[in-house]
Scaffold this motif. Structure first.
Motif, PDB file in Angstrom:
ATOM      1  N   ALA A  17       0.634  -1.386   0.016  1.00  0.00           N
ATOM      2  CA  ALA A  17       0.203  -0.121  -0.005  1.00  0.00           C
ATOM      3  C   ALA A  17       0.422   1.320   0.077  1.00  0.00           C
ATOM      4  O   ALA A  17       0.919   2.183  -1.065  1.00  0.00           O
ATOM      5  CB  ALA A  17      -0.659  -0.148   1.355  1.00  0.00           C
ATOM      6  N   ILE A  18       1.463   1.507   1.028  1.00  0.00           N
ATOM      7  CA  ILE A  18       2.655   2.735   0.911  1.00  0.00           C
ATOM      8  C   ILE A  18       3.678   3.059  -0.281  1.00  0.00           C
ATOM      9  O   ILE A  18       3.664   4.106  -1.176  1.00  0.00           O
ATOM     10  CB  ILE A  18       2.815   2.564   2.167  1.00  0.00           C
ATOM     11  CG1 ILE A  18       2.915   2.173   3.198  1.00  0.00           C
ATOM     12  CG2 ILE A  18       4.363   3.383   1.975  1.00  0.00           C
ATOM     13  CD1 ILE A  18       3.483   2.668   4.767  1.00  0.00           C
ATOM     14  N   GLY A  23       4.507   5.337  -5.880  1.00  0.00           N
ATOM     15  CA  GLY A  23       5.208   5.765  -6.673  1.00  0.00           C
ATOM     16  C   GLY A  23       4.350   5.712  -7.817  1.00  0.00           C
ATOM     17  O   GLY A  23       4.667   6.678  -8.448  1.00  0.00           O
ATOM     18  N   ILE A  24       2.711   5.788  -7.781  1.00  0.00           N
ATOM     19  CA  ILE A  24       1.738   6.285  -8.588  1.00  0.00           C
ATOM     20  C   ILE A  24       1.991   8.133  -8.035  1.00  0.00           C
ATOM     21  O   ILE A  24       1.766   8.192  -8.843  1.00  0.00           O
ATOM     22  CB  ILE A  24       0.719   6.072  -8.024  1.00  0.00           C
ATOM     23  CG1 ILE A  24       0.547   4.563  -9.355  1.00  0.00           C
ATOM     24  CG2 ILE A  24      -1.012   6.926  -8.974  1.00  0.00           C
ATOM     25  CD1 ILE A  24      -0.730   3.694  -8.793  1.00  0.00           C
ATOM     26  N   ALA A  75       8.174  -1.535  -0.074  1.00  0.00           N
ATOM     27  CA  ALA A  75       7.488  -0.587  -0.242  1.00  0.00           C
ATOM     28  C   ALA A  75       7.836   0.371  -1.307  1.00  0.00           C
ATOM     29  O   ALA A  75       7.915   0.550  -2.439  1.00  0.00           O
ATOM     30  CB  ALA A  75       7.651  -0.016   1.098  1.00  0.00           C
ATOM     31  N   LEU A  76       9.976  -0.363  -1.147  1.00  0.00           N
ATOM     32  CA  LEU A  76      10.310   0.615  -1.965  1.00  0.00           C
ATOM     33  C   LEU A  76      10.813  -0.308  -3.543  1.00  0.00           C
ATOM     34  O   LEU A  76      10.622   0.053  -4.860  1.00  0.00           O
ATOM     35  CB  LEU A  76      12.410   0.581  -1.643  1.00  0.00           C
ATOM     36  CG  LEU A  76      13.502   0.997  -2.421  1.00  0.00           C
ATOM     37  CD1 LEU A  76      13.009   2.352  -3.074  1.00  0.00           C
ATOM     38  CD2 LEU A  76      14.843   0.472  -2.064  1.00  0.00           C
ATOM     39  N   SER A 135       5.655  -7.653  -4.689  1.00  0.00           N
ATOM     40  CA  SER A 135       6.049  -8.065  -2.355  1.00  0.00           C
ATOM     41  C   SER A 135       5.873  -9.087  -1.819  1.00  0.00           C
ATOM     42  O   SER A 135       6.691  -8.970  -0.797  1.00  0.00           O
ATOM     43  CB  SER A 135       4.503  -7.539  -2.427  1.00  0.00           C
ATOM     44  OG  SER A 135       3.358  -7.592  -2.203  1.00  0.00           O
ATOM     45  N   PHE A 136       5.245 -10.028  -2.250  1.00  0.00           N
ATOM     46  CA  PHE A 136       5.480 -11.699  -1.863  1.00  0.00           C
ATOM     47  C   PHE A 136       6.794 -11.989  -1.401  1.00  0.00           C
ATOM     48  O   PHE A 136       7.242 -12.714  -0.696  1.00  0.00           O
ATOM     49  CB  PHE A 136       4.084 -12.707  -1.880  1.00  0.00           C
ATOM     50  CG  PHE A 136       3.482 -12.718  -0.983  1.00  0.00           C
ATOM     51  CD1 PHE A 136       2.685 -13.007  -0.634  1.00  0.00           C
ATOM     52  CD2 PHE A 136       2.847 -11.338  -2.317  1.00  0.00           C
ATOM     53  CE1 PHE A 136       1.374 -12.950  -0.429  1.00  0.00           C
ATOM     54  CE2 PHE A 136       0.764 -11.443  -1.726  1.00  0.00           C
ATOM     55  CZ  PHE A 136       0.486 -11.961  -0.732  1.00  0.00           C
ATOM     56  N   GLY A 137       7.278 -12.263  -3.228  1.00  0.00           N
ATOM     57  CA  GLY A 137       8.644 -12.327  -2.868  1.00  0.00           C
ATOM     58  C   GLY A 137       9.884 -11.093  -1.992  1.00  0.00           C
ATOM     59  O   GLY A 137      11.028 -11.395  -1.421  1.00  0.00           O
ATOM     60  N   LEU A 138       9.714 -10.567  -2.033  1.00  0.00           N
ATOM     61  CA  LEU A 138      10.236  -9.027  -1.341  1.00  0.00           C
ATOM     62  C   LEU A 138      10.099  -9.367   0.008  1.00  0.00           C
ATOM     63  O   LEU A 138      10.874  -9.321   1.003  1.00  0.00           O
ATOM     64  CB  LEU A 138       9.683  -7.689  -1.694  1.00  0.00           C
ATOM     65  CG  LEU A 138      10.309  -6.909  -3.070  1.00  0.00           C
ATOM     66  CD1 LEU A 138       9.295  -5.983  -3.721  1.00  0.00           C
ATOM     67  CD2 LEU A 138      11.152  -6.584  -2.703  1.00  0.00           C
ATOM     68  N   ASP A 139       9.213  -9.868   0.664  1.00  0.00           N
ATOM     69  CA  ASP A 139       8.289 -10.996   2.073  1.00  0.00           C
ATOM     70  C   ASP A 139       9.527 -11.347   2.868  1.00  0.00           C
ATOM     71  O   ASP A 139       9.982 -10.955   4.096  1.00  0.00           O
ATOM     72  CB  ASP A 139       7.314 -10.756   2.122  1.00  0.00           C
ATOM     73  CG  ASP A 139       7.375 -11.585   3.910  1.00  0.00           C
ATOM     74  OD1 ASP A 139       7.040 -10.166   4.513  1.00  0.00           O
ATOM     75  OD2 ASP A 139       7.299 -12.206   3.606  1.00  0.00           O
ATOM     76  N   VAL A 140       9.625 -12.213   1.545  1.00  0.00           N
ATOM     77  CA  VAL A 140      10.670 -13.490   2.021  1.00  0.00           C
ATOM     78  C   VAL A 140      11.997 -12.734   2.131  1.00  0.00           C
ATOM     79  O   VAL A 140      12.665 -12.807   2.858  1.00  0.00           O
ATOM     80  CB  VAL A 140      10.929 -14.619   0.750  1.00  0.00           C
ATOM     81  CG1 VAL A 140      11.652 -15.606   1.042  1.00  0.00           C
ATOM     82  CG2 VAL A 140       9.584 -14.983   0.524  1.00  0.00           C
ATOM     83  N   ALA A 141      12.715 -11.977   1.205  1.00  0.00           N
ATOM     84  CA  ALA A 141      13.371 -11.358   1.292  1.00  0.00           C
ATOM     85  C   ALA A 141      14.199 -10.022   2.848  1.00  0.00           C
ATOM     86  O   ALA A 141      14.737 -10.211   3.336  1.00  0.00           O
ATOM     87  CB  ALA A 141      14.097 -10.350   0.157  1.00  0.00           C
ATOM     88  N   ALA A 142      12.922  -9.694   3.204  1.00  0.00           N
ATOM     89  CA  ALA A 142      13.351  -8.918   3.851  1.00  0.00           C
ATOM     90  C   ALA A 142      13.326 -10.069   5.242  1.00  0.00           C
ATOM     91  O   ALA A 142      13.447  -9.167   5.983  1.00  0.00           O
ATOM     92  CB  ALA A 142      11.640  -8.390   4.096  1.00  0.00           C
ATOM     93  N   GLU A 143      12.338 -10.833   5.050  1.00  0.00           N
ATOM     94  CA  GLU A 143      12.348 -11.730   6.774  1.00  0.00           C
ATOM     95  C   GLU A 143      13.481 -12.262   6.961  1.00  0.00           C
ATOM     96  O   GLU A 143      13.554 -12.451   7.600  1.00  0.00           O
ATOM     97  CB  GLU A 143      11.290 -12.552   6.748  1.00  0.00           C
ATOM     98  CG  GLU A 143      10.358 -12.055   6.893  1.00  0.00           C
ATOM     99  CD  GLU A 143       8.900 -12.909   6.669  1.00  0.00           C
ATOM    100  OE1 GLU A 143       8.796 -14.015   7.555  1.00  0.00           O
ATOM    101  OE2 GLU A 143       7.832 -12.692   6.837  1.00  0.00           O
TER     102      GLU A 143
END
Length: 178
Positions: A17-18, A23-24, A75-76, A135-143
């Motif tokens: 969401a952020i 971005g938009i 978010a980035l 965002s799902f792939g980034l979540d794995v990396a973020a975790e």
């Protein structure tokens, strides 16, 4: 498992969401403001080709570990996807549509509502789908940045105990949610 799923989904939804909103909005502002484009356009152009995963060590150094840096990473990634798509959609609007609207007496606000917005919405729908999946792939990396909860953390634990079935189950969960 329910707590891990909730933690991951909260991070994913908040980052999505952020990042999407930023971005938009930033791309729309750059399209309508030469000052903003001159100030920040180079930064956005520089960020486009950088793999977000390459920034993980920087996020750990600058922001530490915890929920906020993980949401910021997601978010980035989403903001880059949405920003690039929005700016390209705006650049590809045929000038004849805009000139026709001005010739018929429309002001900038009317041109935005009747020409720009309807033209970019189909592009944004595709970008939203891409950003959501990203965002799902980034979540794995973020975790993997030092999380103590979440599906990515459970995946790390499964890896440490060599439980391939647990890793596959978590991958399936990510696929179902995505």
């Amino acid at each position: 498992l329910p707590k891990a799923i909730a933690t991951s989904l909260i991070m994913i939804l908040a980052g999505f969401a952020i990042g999407s909103a930023f971005g938009i909005l930033s791309s729309l502002v750059m399209a309508y403001s030469k000052l903003f484009l001159n100030m920040f356009g180079t930064i956005f152009d520089f960020m486009r080709p950088i793999p977000i995963f390459a920034l993980i060590p920087m996020f750990v150094l600058w922001f530490g570990i915890g929920l906020s840096p993980q949401i910021a990473l997601i978010a980035l990634g989403c903001s880059v996807t949405m920003g690039v798509t929005t700016s390209e959609a705006i650049r590809n609007i045929p000038n004849i549509y805009i000139h026709a609207a001005y010739t018929l007496g429309a002001d900038r606000k009317t041109v935005f509502k009747s020409v720009v917005w309807p033209y970019i919405v189909p592009h944004l729908v595709g970008a939203i789908r891409l950003a959501a999946a990203t965002s799902f792939g980034l979540d794995v990396a973020a975790e993997f940045m030092g999380s103590q909860t979440g599906l990515g953390y459970l995946m790390i634990v499964q890896q440490q105990y060599l439980r391939t079935s647990g890793i596959i189950a978590i991958v399936i969960l990510y696929s179902l949610f995505a």
